[in-house]
Each structure stands twice: as C-alpha cells, then as structure tokens.
Motif scaffolding. Structure first.
Motif, PDB file in Angstrom:
ATOM      1  N   ASP A   2     -56.336 -10.499   7.174  1.00 15.16           N
ATOM      2  CA  ASP A   2     -56.681  -9.496   6.143  1.00 15.16           C
ATOM      3  C   ASP A   2     -55.349  -9.083   5.306  1.00 15.16           C
ATOM      4  O   ASP A   2     -54.584  -7.835   5.291  1.00 15.16           O
ATOM      5  CB  ASP A   2     -57.238  -8.112   6.875  1.00 15.16           C
ATOM      6  N   TRP A   3     -55.034  -9.856   4.362  1.00 12.57           N
ATOM      7  CA  TRP A   3     -53.950  -9.726   3.444  1.00 12.57           C
ATOM      8  C   TRP A   3     -54.107 -10.468   2.251  1.00 12.57           C
ATOM      9  O   TRP A   3     -54.893 -11.433   1.965  1.00 12.57           O
ATOM     10  CB  TRP A   3     -52.716 -10.148   4.189  1.00 12.57           C
ATOM     11  N   GLY A   4     -53.603  -9.832   1.030  1.00 10.16           N
ATOM     12  CA  GLY A   4     -53.906 -10.590  -0.390  1.00 10.16           C
ATOM     13  C   GLY A   4     -53.082 -11.905  -0.676  1.00 10.16           C
ATOM     14  O   GLY A   4     -53.274 -12.825  -1.388  1.00 10.16           O
ATOM     15  N   ALA A   5     -51.892 -11.994   0.263  1.00 12.96           N
ATOM     16  CA  ALA A   5     -51.315 -13.267   0.199  1.00 12.96           C
ATOM     17  C   ALA A   5     -51.148 -14.041   1.258  1.00 12.96           C
ATOM     18  O   ALA A   5     -51.349 -13.405   2.660  1.00 12.96           O
ATOM     19  CB  ALA A   5     -49.976 -12.841  -0.464  1.00 12.96           C
ATOM     20  N   PRO A   6     -50.980 -15.321   1.237  1.00 14.59           N
ATOM     21  CA  PRO A   6     -50.949 -16.022   2.687  1.00 14.59           C
ATOM     22  C   PRO A   6     -49.827 -15.588   3.384  1.00 14.59           C
ATOM     23  O   PRO A   6     -48.746 -15.601   2.795  1.00 14.59           O
ATOM     24  CB  PRO A   6     -50.706 -17.696   2.213  1.00 14.59           C
ATOM     25  N   LEU A   7     -49.907 -15.668   4.843  1.00 11.54           N
ATOM     26  CA  LEU A   7     -48.830 -15.181   5.837  1.00 11.54           C
ATOM     27  C   LEU A   7     -48.865 -16.468   6.959  1.00 11.54           C
ATOM     28  O   LEU A   7     -49.710 -17.065   7.243  1.00 11.54           O
ATOM     29  CB  LEU A   7     -49.179 -13.968   6.523  1.00 11.54           C
ATOM     30  N   HIS A   8     -47.459 -16.626   7.482  1.00  8.62           N
ATOM     31  CA  HIS A   8     -47.420 -17.455   8.385  1.00  8.62           C
ATOM     32  C   HIS A   8     -48.149 -17.107   9.730  1.00  8.62           C
ATOM     33  O   HIS A   8     -47.859 -15.785  10.238  1.00  8.62           O
ATOM     34  CB  HIS A   8     -45.879 -17.829   8.719  1.00  8.62           C
ATOM     35  N   ILE A   9     -49.026 -18.010  10.394  1.00  6.15           N
ATOM     36  CA  ILE A   9     -49.774 -17.549  11.547  1.00  6.15           C
ATOM     37  C   ILE A   9     -49.571 -18.465  12.707  1.00  6.15           C
ATOM     38  O   ILE A   9     -49.439 -19.624  12.281  1.00  6.15           O
ATOM     39  CB  ILE A   9     -51.338 -17.564  10.873  1.00  6.15           C
ATOM     40  N   VAL A  10     -49.456 -17.818  13.719  1.00  7.74           N
ATOM     41  CA  VAL A  10     -49.237 -18.618  15.064  1.00  7.74           C
ATOM     42  C   VAL A  10     -50.494 -18.073  16.074  1.00  7.74           C
ATOM     43  O   VAL A  10     -50.618 -17.025  15.893  1.00  7.74           O
ATOM     44  CB  VAL A  10     -47.795 -18.307  15.617  1.00  7.74           C
ATOM     45  N   THR A  11     -50.946 -19.028  16.870  1.00 10.20           N
ATOM     46  CA  THR A  11     -51.883 -18.448  17.880  1.00 10.20           C
ATOM     47  C   THR A  11     -51.246 -19.122  19.387  1.00 10.20           C
ATOM     48  O   THR A  11     -50.695 -20.250  19.085  1.00 10.20           O
ATOM     49  CB  THR A  11     -53.262 -19.296  17.429  1.00 10.20           C
ATOM     50  N   ASP A  12     -51.730 -18.479  20.176  1.00 10.93           N
ATOM     51  CA  ASP A  12     -51.479 -18.891  21.632  1.00 10.93           C
ATOM     52  C   ASP A  12     -53.082 -19.193  21.859  1.00 10.93           C
ATOM     53  O   ASP A  12     -53.887 -18.408  22.123  1.00 10.93           O
ATOM     54  CB  ASP A  12     -50.811 -17.798  22.616  1.00 10.93           C
ATOM     55  N   ILE A  13     -53.166 -20.480  22.634  1.00 11.29           N
ATOM     56  CA  ILE A  13     -54.441 -20.837  23.174  1.00 11.29           C
ATOM     57  C   ILE A  13     -54.279 -20.852  24.573  1.00 11.29           C
ATOM     58  O   ILE A  13     -53.674 -21.661  25.208  1.00 11.29           O
ATOM     59  CB  ILE A  13     -54.929 -22.077  22.411  1.00 11.29           C
ATOM     60  N   ILE A  14     -55.326 -20.178  25.143  1.00  7.70           N
ATOM     61  CA  ILE A  14     -55.007 -19.777  27.001  1.00  7.70           C
ATOM     62  C   ILE A  14     -56.164 -20.352  27.376  1.00  7.70           C
ATOM     63  O   ILE A  14     -57.230 -19.813  27.122  1.00  7.70           O
ATOM     64  CB  ILE A  14     -54.735 -18.455  27.144  1.00  7.70           C
ATOM     65  N   VAL A  15     -56.175 -21.344  28.178  1.00  2.00           N
ATOM     66  CA  VAL A  15     -57.264 -21.965  29.004  1.00  2.00           C
ATOM     67  C   VAL A  15     -57.096 -21.413  30.551  1.00  2.00           C
ATOM     68  O   VAL A  15     -56.016 -21.690  31.204  1.00  2.00           O
ATOM     69  CB  VAL A  15     -57.359 -23.479  28.772  1.00  2.00           C
ATOM     70  N   LEU A  16     -58.133 -20.766  30.946  1.00  4.21           N
ATOM     71  CA  LEU A  16     -58.405 -19.995  32.289  1.00  4.21           C
ATOM     72  C   LEU A  16     -58.751 -21.043  33.055  1.00  4.21           C
ATOM     73  O   LEU A  16     -59.416 -22.197  32.904  1.00  4.21           O
ATOM     74  CB  LEU A  16     -58.794 -18.835  32.282  1.00  4.21           C
ATOM     75  N   ASP A  17     -58.464 -20.807  34.396  1.00  8.39           N
ATOM     76  CA  ASP A  17     -59.064 -21.582  35.654  1.00  8.39           C
ATOM     77  C   ASP A  17     -60.658 -21.529  35.435  1.00  8.39           C
ATOM     78  O   ASP A  17     -61.159 -20.559  35.137  1.00  8.39           O
ATOM     79  CB  ASP A  17     -58.833 -21.047  36.985  1.00  8.39           C
ATOM     80  N   PRO A  18     -61.269 -22.214  35.905  1.00  9.10           N
ATOM     81  CA  PRO A  18     -62.911 -22.329  35.608  1.00  9.10           C
ATOM     82  C   PRO A  18     -63.334 -21.235  36.478  1.00  9.10           C
ATOM     83  O   PRO A  18     -62.767 -20.771  37.561  1.00  9.10           O
ATOM     84  CB  PRO A  18     -63.400 -23.538  36.597  1.00  9.10           C
ATOM     85  N   PRO A  19     -64.455 -20.684  35.942  1.00 14.70           N
ATOM     86  CA  PRO A  19     -64.949 -19.354  36.612  1.00 14.70           C
ATOM     87  C   PRO A  19     -65.450 -19.411  37.837  1.00 14.70           C
ATOM     88  O   PRO A  19     -66.278 -20.930  38.101  1.00 14.70           O
ATOM     89  CB  PRO A  19     -66.050 -18.991  35.450  1.00 14.70           C
ATOM     90  N   GLU A  20     -65.709 -18.797  38.793  1.00 10.69           N
ATOM     91  CA  GLU A  20     -66.108 -19.024  39.844  1.00 10.69           C
ATOM     92  C   GLU A  20     -67.622 -18.540  40.071  1.00 10.69           C
ATOM     93  O   GLU A  20     -67.982 -17.844  39.428  1.00 10.69           O
ATOM     94  CB  GLU A  20     -65.492 -17.986  40.996  1.00 10.69           C
ATOM     95  N   ASP A  21     -68.548 -19.276  40.690  1.00  8.98           N
ATOM     96  CA  ASP A  21     -69.960 -19.031  40.824  1.00  8.98           C
ATOM     97  C   ASP A  21     -69.978 -17.965  42.227  1.00  8.98           C
ATOM     98  O   ASP A  21     -69.880 -18.040  43.140  1.00  8.98           O
ATOM     99  CB  ASP A  21     -70.887 -20.264  41.268  1.00  8.98           C
ATOM    100  N   ILE A  22     -70.283 -16.781  41.572  1.00  7.89           N
ATOM    101  CA  ILE A  22     -70.593 -15.419  42.424  1.00  7.89           C
ATOM    102  C   ILE A  22     -71.776 -15.069  42.506  1.00  7.89           C
ATOM    103  O   ILE A  22     -72.600 -14.820  41.517  1.00  7.89           O
ATOM    104  CB  ILE A  22     -69.573 -14.345  41.886  1.00  7.89           C
ATOM    105  N   GLU A  23     -72.423 -15.038  43.879  1.00  8.16           N
ATOM    106  CA  GLU A  23     -73.860 -14.837  43.926  1.00  8.16           C
ATOM    107  C   GLU A  23     -73.934 -13.087  43.961  1.00  8.16           C
ATOM    108  O   GLU A  23     -73.143 -12.486  44.816  1.00  8.16           O
ATOM    109  CB  GLU A  23     -74.308 -15.067  45.116  1.00  8.16           C
ATOM    110  N   ILE A  24     -74.661 -12.335  43.107  1.00  6.02           N
ATOM    111  CA  ILE A  24     -74.873 -10.966  43.012  1.00  6.02           C
ATOM    112  C   ILE A  24     -75.967 -10.692  44.150  1.00  6.02           C
ATOM    113  O   ILE A  24     -77.198 -11.197  44.120  1.00  6.02           O
ATOM    114  CB  ILE A  24     -75.168 -10.715  41.718  1.00  6.02           C
ATOM    115  N   GLN A  25     -75.639  -9.834  44.851  1.00  8.50           N
ATOM    116  CA  GLN A  25     -76.693  -9.228  45.830  1.00  8.50           C
ATOM    117  C   GLN A  25     -77.305  -8.165  45.695  1.00  8.50           C
ATOM    118  O   GLN A  25     -76.800  -7.128  45.100  1.00  8.50           O
ATOM    119  CB  GLN A  25     -76.092  -9.374  47.298  1.00  8.50           C
TER     120      GLN A  25
END
Length: 109
Positions: A86-109
């Motif tokens: 959200d700016w009127g002129a281009p700005l230099h942008i950097v991203t960090d892409i974070i990949v987490l461990d696979p989710p655990e299958d948790i049975e809700i009781q």
C-alpha cells in the motif's frame, strides 16, 4: 523441522500475485507461512542480497491468499500468494517462506 527460504522480489506496489516453487519441500498438503517486508537495496553490485537490511517503513505491506500447490501432473510444488504493498511508488520487497512440519492427525474426543 521447519524450513525457511528468503526471496527478494525487487520493486513492487499494489496487489502482486507471486509464486515460489520449492520442489520436494512444498506440496498441496504443506503448511506454509509467508511474511513480507520492505528492505533497503544495496547499490553495491558485489554485495549479496542477504546483506540488505529489512525495516518497517511507512507503507503497509500485507500477505494473503497463501495457496500451497504441487499435486497435479507437471507441478513441481510451491506456494502462490498475494503481497499487497500500500504505497504510491514501488518498494523493494522481501518475503520469508516458512514450511512447517506436516500437521498431526489428532482425534477429538
């Protein structure tokens, strides 16, 4: 263990649909977090991009619509997301892409 990749996108403003391919790390079942910020471009052509400092400026920079992909034929795996600068002129942008461990299958009781 989480994996992180830093990607410099160069000057951007407005809504940007970006894609980062990471074969063997990201697929459509991955849990991915993306952060974005502004960075100070170093004009030294010999300086690595990792030497560019990140900072909080006056512009609002948002990440949304994070969509991991990689389970269709020919798709190497990665993530598509939107960065809104959200700016009127281009700005230099950097991203960090974070990949987490696979989710655990948790049975809700």
């Amino acid at each position: 263990m989480p994996r992180i990749a830093r990607q410099y996108w160069g000057p951007r403003n407005g809504r940007n649909v970006l894609n980062f391919n990471w074969p063997g790390v990201i697929d459509s079942h991955s849990t991915v977090i993306v952060t974005a910020g502004e960075y100070a471009r170093n004009d030294d052509p010999h300086a690595p991009h990792t030497d560019y400092p990140r900072f909080v400026g006056a512009a609002d920079i948002r990440v949304c619509n994070i969509s991991p992909h990689g389970d269709t034929p020919g798709d190497v795996g990665g993530v598509t997301f939107v960065v809104d600068v959200d700016w009127g002129a281009p700005l230099h942008i950097v991203t960090d892409i974070i990949v987490l461990d696979p989710p655990e299958d948790i049975e809700i009781q």
